[in-house]
Design a protein around this motif. Sequence first.
Motif, PDB file in Angstrom:
ATOM      1  N   PRO A 173    -113.762  14.265 -49.067  1.00 44.53           N
ATOM      2  CA  PRO A 173    -114.202  15.492 -49.746  1.00 44.53           C
ATOM      3  C   PRO A 173    -115.668  15.423 -50.161  1.00 44.53           C
ATOM      4  CG  PRO A 173    -112.055  14.818 -50.552  1.00 44.53           C
ATOM      5  CD  PRO A 173    -112.563  13.687 -49.711  1.00 44.53           C
ATOM      6  N   TYR A 174    -116.371  16.525 -49.978  1.00 48.98           N
ATOM      7  CA  TYR A 174    -117.794  16.585 -50.310  1.00 48.98           C
ATOM      8  C   TYR A 174    -118.039  16.356 -51.795  1.00 48.98           C
ATOM      9  CZ  TYR A 174    -122.554  18.506 -50.600  1.00 48.98           C
ATOM     10  OH  TYR A 174    -123.898  18.689 -50.833  1.00 48.98           O
ATOM     11  N   GLU A 175    -117.044  16.608 -52.594  1.00 45.08           N
ATOM     12  CA  GLU A 175    -117.191  16.467 -54.044  1.00 45.08           C
ATOM     13  C   GLU A 175    -117.589  15.061 -54.473  1.00 45.08           C
ATOM     14  OE1 GLU A 175    -112.757  15.385 -55.580  1.00 45.08           O
ATOM     15  OE2 GLU A 175    -113.130  17.497 -55.214  1.00 45.08           O
ATOM     16  N   TRP A 176    -117.368  14.053 -53.626  1.00 44.59           N
ATOM     17  CA  TRP A 176    -117.655  12.680 -54.017  1.00 44.59           C
ATOM     18  C   TRP A 176    -119.133  12.481 -54.338  1.00 44.59           C
ATOM     19  CZ3 TRP A 176    -120.634   8.530 -52.282  1.00 44.59           C
ATOM     20  CH2 TRP A 176    -121.350   8.743 -51.093  1.00 44.59           C
ATOM     21  N   ILE A 177    -119.981  13.333 -53.783  1.00 47.39           N
ATOM     22  CA  ILE A 177    -121.412  13.159 -53.946  1.00 47.39           C
ATOM     23  C   ILE A 177    -121.885  13.566 -55.332  1.00 47.39           C
ATOM     24  CG2 ILE A 177    -122.189  15.433 -53.126  1.00 47.39           C
ATOM     25  CD1 ILE A 177    -123.645  11.978 -52.221  1.00 47.39           C
ATOM     26  N   SER A 178    -120.991  14.202 -56.123  1.00 49.48           N
ATOM     27  CA  SER A 178    -121.432  14.679 -57.429  1.00 49.48           C
ATOM     28  C   SER A 178    -120.440  14.429 -58.556  1.00 49.48           C
ATOM     29  CB  SER A 178    -121.723  16.190 -57.369  1.00 49.48           C
ATOM     30  OG  SER A 178    -120.551  16.908 -57.025  1.00 49.48           O
ATOM     31  N   ASP A 197    -125.950   8.827 -45.632  1.00 47.12           N
ATOM     32  CA  ASP A 197    -126.109  10.149 -45.033  1.00 47.12           C
ATOM     33  C   ASP A 197    -124.833  10.938 -45.255  1.00 47.12           C
ATOM     34  OD1 ASP A 197    -128.710  10.382 -43.196  1.00 47.12           O
ATOM     35  OD2 ASP A 197    -127.974   8.317 -43.059  1.00 47.12           O
ATOM     36  N   VAL A 198    -124.975  12.091 -45.882  1.00 43.64           N
ATOM     37  CA  VAL A 198    -123.823  12.941 -46.173  1.00 43.64           C
ATOM     38  C   VAL A 198    -123.969  14.231 -45.379  1.00 43.64           C
ATOM     39  CG1 VAL A 198    -122.526  14.173 -47.945  1.00 43.64           C
ATOM     40  CG2 VAL A 198    -123.538  11.944 -48.456  1.00 43.64           C
ATOM     41  N   TYR A 199    -123.016  14.481 -44.489  1.00 38.85           N
ATOM     42  CA  TYR A 199    -123.035  15.655 -43.625  1.00 38.85           C
ATOM     43  C   TYR A 199    -122.003  16.658 -44.134  1.00 38.85           C
ATOM     44  CZ  TYR A 199    -125.671  12.634 -40.460  1.00 38.85           C
ATOM     45  OH  TYR A 199    -126.618  11.803 -39.908  1.00 38.85           O
ATOM     46  N   HIS A 200    -122.489  17.659 -44.856  1.00 37.00           N
ATOM     47  CA  HIS A 200    -121.605  18.710 -45.358  1.00 37.00           C
ATOM     48  C   HIS A 200    -121.114  19.542 -44.170  1.00 37.00           C
ATOM     49  CE1 HIS A 200    -120.789  22.815 -46.905  1.00 37.00           C
ATOM     50  NE2 HIS A 200    -120.325  22.173 -47.966  1.00 37.00           N
ATOM     51  N   LEU A 201    -119.814  19.784 -44.129  1.00 36.42           N
ATOM     52  CA  LEU A 201    -119.207  20.498 -43.000  1.00 36.42           C
ATOM     53  C   LEU A 201    -118.892  21.928 -43.403  1.00 36.42           C
ATOM     54  CD1 LEU A 201    -116.774  17.637 -41.987  1.00 36.42           C
ATOM     55  CD2 LEU A 201    -118.742  18.384 -40.648  1.00 36.42           C
ATOM     56  N   GLU A 202    -119.513  22.884 -42.734  1.00 37.52           N
ATOM     57  CA  GLU A 202    -119.197  24.283 -43.008  1.00 37.52           C
ATOM     58  C   GLU A 202    -117.734  24.576 -42.703  1.00 37.52           C
ATOM     59  OE1 GLU A 202    -121.769  27.232 -41.391  1.00 37.52           O
ATOM     60  OE2 GLU A 202    -123.599  26.124 -41.888  1.00 37.52           O
ATOM     61  N   THR A 212    -113.521  21.248 -49.372  1.00 39.37           N
ATOM     62  CA  THR A 212    -114.735  21.094 -48.587  1.00 39.37           C
ATOM     63  C   THR A 212    -114.897  19.633 -48.178  1.00 39.37           C
ATOM     64  OG1 THR A 212    -115.823  22.909 -49.723  1.00 39.37           O
ATOM     65  CG2 THR A 212    -117.234  21.348 -48.588  1.00 39.37           C
ATOM     66  N   ALA A 213    -115.083  19.413 -46.891  1.00 42.73           N
ATOM     67  CA  ALA A 213    -115.163  18.055 -46.368  1.00 42.73           C
ATOM     68  C   ALA A 213    -116.597  17.689 -46.002  1.00 42.73           C
ATOM     69  CB  ALA A 213    -114.264  17.907 -45.143  1.00 42.73           C
ATOM     70  N   CYS A 214    -116.813  16.412 -45.848  1.00 39.61           N
ATOM     71  CA  CYS A 214    -118.092  15.920 -45.341  1.00 39.61           C
ATOM     72  C   CYS A 214    -117.831  14.663 -44.534  1.00 39.61           C
ATOM     73  CB  CYS A 214    -119.069  15.622 -46.486  1.00 39.61           C
ATOM     74  SG  CYS A 214    -118.679  14.128 -47.425  1.00 39.61           S
ATOM     75  N   ILE A 215    -118.810  14.283 -43.749  1.00 40.10           N
ATOM     76  CA  ILE A 215    -118.817  12.974 -43.105  1.00 40.10           C
ATOM     77  C   ILE A 215    -119.807  12.122 -43.885  1.00 40.10           C
ATOM     78  CG2 ILE A 215    -119.235  11.662 -41.000  1.00 40.10           C
ATOM     79  CD1 ILE A 215    -118.747  14.283 -39.442  1.00 40.10           C
ATOM     80  N   HIS A 232    -127.312  16.535 -45.249  1.00 43.42           N
ATOM     81  CA  HIS A 232    -127.375  17.314 -44.016  1.00 43.42           C
ATOM     82  C   HIS A 232    -126.290  18.392 -44.043  1.00 43.42           C
ATOM     83  CE1 HIS A 232    -129.614  13.771 -42.439  1.00 43.42           C
ATOM     84  NE2 HIS A 232    -128.676  13.085 -43.069  1.00 43.42           N
ATOM     85  N   GLU A 233    -126.473  19.378 -43.183  1.00 49.04           N
ATOM     86  CA  GLU A 233    -125.490  20.444 -43.008  1.00 49.04           C
ATOM     87  C   GLU A 233    -125.088  20.485 -41.539  1.00 49.04           C
ATOM     88  OE1 GLU A 233    -123.028  23.297 -44.401  1.00 49.04           O
ATOM     89  OE2 GLU A 233    -124.695  22.701 -45.692  1.00 49.04           O
ATOM     90  N   ILE A 234    -123.792  20.472 -41.263  1.00 49.43           N
ATOM     91  CA  ILE A 234    -123.293  20.602 -39.892  1.00 49.43           C
ATOM     92  C   ILE A 234    -122.634  21.967 -39.765  1.00 49.43           C
ATOM     93  CG2 ILE A 234    -121.623  19.758 -38.205  1.00 49.43           C
ATOM     94  CD1 ILE A 234    -122.149  16.975 -39.088  1.00 49.43           C
ATOM     95  N   GLY A 235    -123.051  22.724 -38.732  1.00 48.22           N
ATOM     96  CA  GLY A 235    -122.613  24.100 -38.565  1.00 48.22           C
ATOM     97  C   GLY A 235    -121.169  24.246 -38.139  1.00 48.22           C
ATOM     98  N   LEU A 236    -120.780  25.494 -37.934  1.00 54.83           N
ATOM     99  CA  LEU A 236    -119.390  25.822 -37.635  1.00 54.83           C
ATOM    100  C   LEU A 236    -118.910  25.212 -36.333  1.00 54.83           C
ATOM    101  CD1 LEU A 236    -119.400  29.585 -38.705  1.00 54.83           C
ATOM    102  CD2 LEU A 236    -118.386  27.660 -39.939  1.00 54.83           C
ATOM    103  N   GLU A 237    -119.799  25.030 -35.382  1.00 55.22           N
ATOM    104  CA  GLU A 237    -119.406  24.486 -34.076  1.00 55.22           C
ATOM    105  C   GLU A 237    -119.481  22.969 -34.025  1.00 55.22           C
ATOM    106  OE1 GLU A 237    -118.057  26.415 -31.824  1.00 55.22           O
ATOM    107  OE2 GLU A 237    -118.355  28.050 -33.259  1.00 55.22           O
ATOM    108  N   LEU A 238    -119.745  22.356 -35.166  1.00 52.67           N
ATOM    109  CA  LEU A 238    -119.836  20.888 -35.266  1.00 52.67           C
ATOM    110  C   LEU A 238    -120.892  20.315 -34.328  1.00 52.67           C
ATOM    111  CD1 LEU A 238    -116.072  19.829 -35.554  1.00 52.67           C
ATOM    112  CD2 LEU A 238    -117.725  20.218 -37.386  1.00 52.67           C
ATOM    113  N   ASP A 239    -121.955  21.084 -34.115  1.00 47.52           N
ATOM    114  CA  ASP A 239    -123.025  20.562 -33.259  1.00 47.52           C
ATOM    115  C   ASP A 239    -124.383  20.665 -33.945  1.00 47.52           C
ATOM    116  OD1 ASP A 239    -123.173  23.293 -33.182  1.00 47.52           O
ATOM    117  OD2 ASP A 239    -122.878  23.489 -31.027  1.00 47.52           O
TER     118      ASP A 239
END
Length: 455
Positions: A173-178, A197-202, A212-215, A232-239
């Motif tokens: 979960p993205y929440e871990w960063i805060s 590196d934290v990649y927030h996943l739309e 909300t997830a992240c890598i 970082h932000e990763i878009g809807l298509e994961l690319d």
Amino acid sequence: MDRMSSAGSSPADTEVGHSAEPGNYLSRCQVDTPAPLVAQVWRLVNERRPCAGQVVDFGCGDARFAQAGVFEHYTGFEIDSKRLPARTPDKASIRLESAFEAQCARGQFDVCVGNPPYVRHHDLGLSWIEAAERRLKAIDGYIADGRSNAYIYFTWLALDAVKNDGLVALVIPYEWISRPASGALRRYMHAQGWRVDVYHLEDARFERVLTTACIALIDKAPVDGQGGLHLHEIGLELDECRPRAHVTGTAEARLSYERARTGTKALRGLSPGSQDFFVLTEEFRQRYRLQRERDVVPAITSFRHLSTDQRTLTERLFRDEYVNAGRRCWLINPVGEPSRELTGYLATATAELRANYTCAKRAVWWKSSVPPPAQILYSSGFKTAAPKMFKNEAVAVHVGAIHGIYCAPKKSADKLLTQLLAMDFSKRVVPLSRGFLKIEVNQMNAVLNQLVSPK
């Protein structure tokens, strides 16, 4: 909140401390990691480690992280035999044992991948937490936090399992960063000089999961000393991948965390052990002949159904919208010896409930310290500019996601409520899921300090 876990992950009942009713538990908790997300994790890993070498996956489920990527060998740990794949993938081995009881797993691997289970700390069994703590105490610098959800324990384990130049890549979960509960983990990484590196996943492509997830990639051997946190932000298509300025995802920085500096302060909602058991509906109160004040007190666990047009939680509103509407609104009152009627109700508790972390840590499993009613109640989670807030004329106790504000003096509640409702909190907190925000209690205290502290 929904629980985000997987195969690969190990959210099985025995792995996280729910030995009873495993079918119900697994159906709530277990969600397969989508193949595109597995592939994205491996793209990020192999960019840094073209051949990942010896890979470990704690809570591997069906070992789907062994079905992608470039590596020498994959070792998966899984506690639930029902989750294992029909055929073990090439270059892989799976060990049917608890991740926290595995032997010789310290500093043995080049990379750790996976998607550990997201189970709230309230739902973790005490025996599971004790086993995890025994393993993690071997880490020099580990600090326990009783508020940690399951994935935090697994992240500590992953960091200890990889070598001094190793890499950890987890879907969490993205929440871990805060969140405060993961503060010790973040400080530990910073002190080591690792690159995070934290990649927030739309859109993480999970089914039935709103969290909300992240890598999260933690590199113990950053190139050219480029340690520290990178968003970082990763878009809807994961690319598509682009920088993210703040953890909030907006142009504004996150609200700070502060302790209250005056008598006006926020206090988190009571965690009684299980709202399903400790907070009753009117029907159950009458069925067990429990009396107000003697056995139960008014309590609020949610404002979801209330309109924001009103500013006051009156006795009438409480009766109409909670008592008569069949909502959970009566909190067990632990003062003194229980009446015969309350004793009868307490006898209906299951062994599983009494063994959960909150209940098992008490001298008497059902007795907790109930705070006095606060002058203002607010929902810590919200979807608009500000949380729902009400002046508490119903003198109800705040429970769970409902937090309380104690005003000094009490007569200042009306003015303070007006000031808070005029504020826009939405751009300064971290989203927990799509459209769902949360303000932590000490973030609210930071706001209160600004509003009421002497200038």
